[in-house]
Design an enzyme around this catalytic site. Structure first.
Site, PDB file in Angstrom:
ATOM      1  CD  GLN A 194      -3.063  -0.981   0.335  1.00 45.82           C
ATOM      2  OE1 GLN A 194      -3.246   0.051  -0.303  1.00 45.82           O
ATOM      3  NE2 GLN A 194      -3.855  -2.034   0.204  1.00 45.82           N
ATOM      4  CB  THR A 254       8.331 -18.500 -17.993  1.00 52.94           C
ATOM      5  OG1 THR A 254       8.870 -19.742 -18.432  1.00 52.94           O
ATOM      6  CG2 THR A 254       8.557 -17.443 -19.063  1.00 52.94           C
ATOM      7  CB  CYS A 340      -8.097 -10.692   1.830  1.00 53.24           C
ATOM      8  SG  CYS A 340      -7.206  -9.553   0.807  1.00 53.24           S
TER       9      CYS A 340
END
Length: 416
Positions: A194, A254, A340
């Site tokens: 944040q 990757t 969340c």
């Protein structure tokens, strides 16, 4: 099906205004412009060594790493590891460092107001036999530095403290924390999701050893982040993801070139516009808070009023249920805490940690202001908020009793 509310807009219902910039941010169009060529034309694997497709991608990836991400926080490009986001970065830093040094050091310190992924990583370490100290914070949300210093033991390997809190916006004194950790030989990790790109941060000045970064909190793409891992004094860690040895062996897989380029572009824009953005966000936040406070009594701002990031405003509206206020303000996208954890009906653990009453914790709303917020949106949100809080309070018997001078704390509620 149960009683779950329907989650789609009515046929002609307009989309709400967006005031939830701590949950995520829209991608800056300039970031998309930087990414597009690597989605379509330059699609080589950046780890392919034998042809131009690989070289182009590798060059773009390294430019993002060096000139954009590393420069924003004052790091060496070799200290930047690309990840899928701050949750992965936090998991890597906490579990990785703790496990690497576990032969000699079995103690980790964090705070009770950290993001869930930090607390959960610590829980996993506890199940592996590590000892974890969850430091309380003061009522302003800030860490007591003397308590921190006293809790460091000879076998403490790591301290993890977030820079800016995602729910109440308070900014921890990370310069002082870094100084304490360095003097005691403890590694200092900070979850700066944040904070990066919003306030000036320098890993050397703050003596930060590990720092987590997220792309989608700084107007970059979702699904990408970074972990800063200091080289001198060197921080060692055990990788969580094993494979082809990319990212110095710390994070195999990757690297997605378009996402790395997007994170880089977002960091570069943030660096150039940080001061302008900060001034503008401060002005809009002050405007929002002043309007709401002038129009309503009994509004409490959670967290330290000064040591904070202005774009995260967490207000408690006494005698109003936060969830019902969110429903009433459905034409503004807001939240009551963190995305969340908002699946649970528990009041926010962050507000509980700063000692907010259970009822005030339930009546809190987070307003997130960012780069693309307008004055009109702020004014509309403030007016709607004042109107709806007043309406909900009119319906509340508790509000009525308080107006009559009854002290709610003195009431003995009986069970029938």
């Amino acid at each position: 099906q149960g009683t779950s509310a329907k989650h789609e807009l009515e046929k002609d219902e307009p989309r709400p205004l967006y005031m939830d910039f701590q949950a995520t941010t829209p991608m800056d169009p300039r970031v998309l412009d930087a990414m597009l060529p690597y989605q379509v034309n330059y699609y080589g694997n950046p780890h392919s060594r034998t042809h131009a497709y690989g070289w182009e991608s590798e060059s773009a990836m390294e430019t993002a790493r060096k000139q954009q991400v590393a420069d924003l926080i004052g790091a060496d490009p070799r200290e930047i590891i690309f990840t899928s986001g701050a949750t992965e970065s936090n998991n890597m830093a906490i579990k990785g460092v703790a496990r690497f040094y576990q032969a000699k050091k079995r103690h980790v310190i964090t705070t009770q107001t950290e993001h869930k992924c930090v607390l959960d990583s610590c829980r996993v370490l506890e199940s592996e036999g590590f000892s974890i100290t969850y430091l309380p914070v003061q009522t302003n949300g800030l860490l007591d530095l003397e308590l921190l210093e006293a809790s460091i033991r000879p076998d403490t390997s790591l301290l993890s403290v977030m820079t800016i809190n995602n729910e109440i916006g308070v900014r921890q004194p990370i310069e002082e924390i870094g100084q304490i950790c360095r003097s005691k030989g403890v590694f200092f990790h900070t979850d700066a999701a944040q904070a990066v790109g919003k306030i000036p941060l320098n890993v050397t000045d703050c003596k930060i050893d590990l720092m987590s970064i997220s792309g989608h909190k700084i107007y970059g793409p979702k699904g990408v982040g970074a972990l800063y891992v200091r080289r001198r004094p060197r921080v060692r860690m055990e990788p969580i993801q094993n494979g082809g040895g990319q990212e110095r062996g710390l994070r195999s897989g990757t690297v997605p070139t378009p996402l790395a380029v997007g994170l880089g572009a977002a960091c570069s824009i943030a660096q150039h516009e940080m001061e302008y953005d900060h001034n503008r966000v401060s002005m809009l936040a002050n405007r929002l808070v002043q309007k709401i406070m002038a129009g309503l009594p009994d509004v409490i701002m959670n967290g330290d009023p000064v040591r904070r990031y202005p774009g995260c405003v967490n207000l408690s509206f006494a005698y109003v249920e936060g969830e019902s206020l969110l429903m009433a303000l459905k034409d503004v996208a807001l939240s009551s805490g963190s995305a969340c954890t908002s699946a649970s009906l528990e009041p926010s653990y962050v507000l509980r940690a700063i000692g907010a009453d259970e009822d005030l914790a339930h009546s809190s709303i987070r307003f997130g202001i960012g780069r693309f917020t307008t004055e009109e949106e702020v004014d509309y949100t403030a007016e709607k908020c004042i109107h709806q809080v007043s309406r909900l309070r009119e319906m509340s018997p508790l509000w009525e009793m308080v107006q009559e001078g009854i002290d709610l704390k003195s009431i003995k509620w009986t069970q029938h």
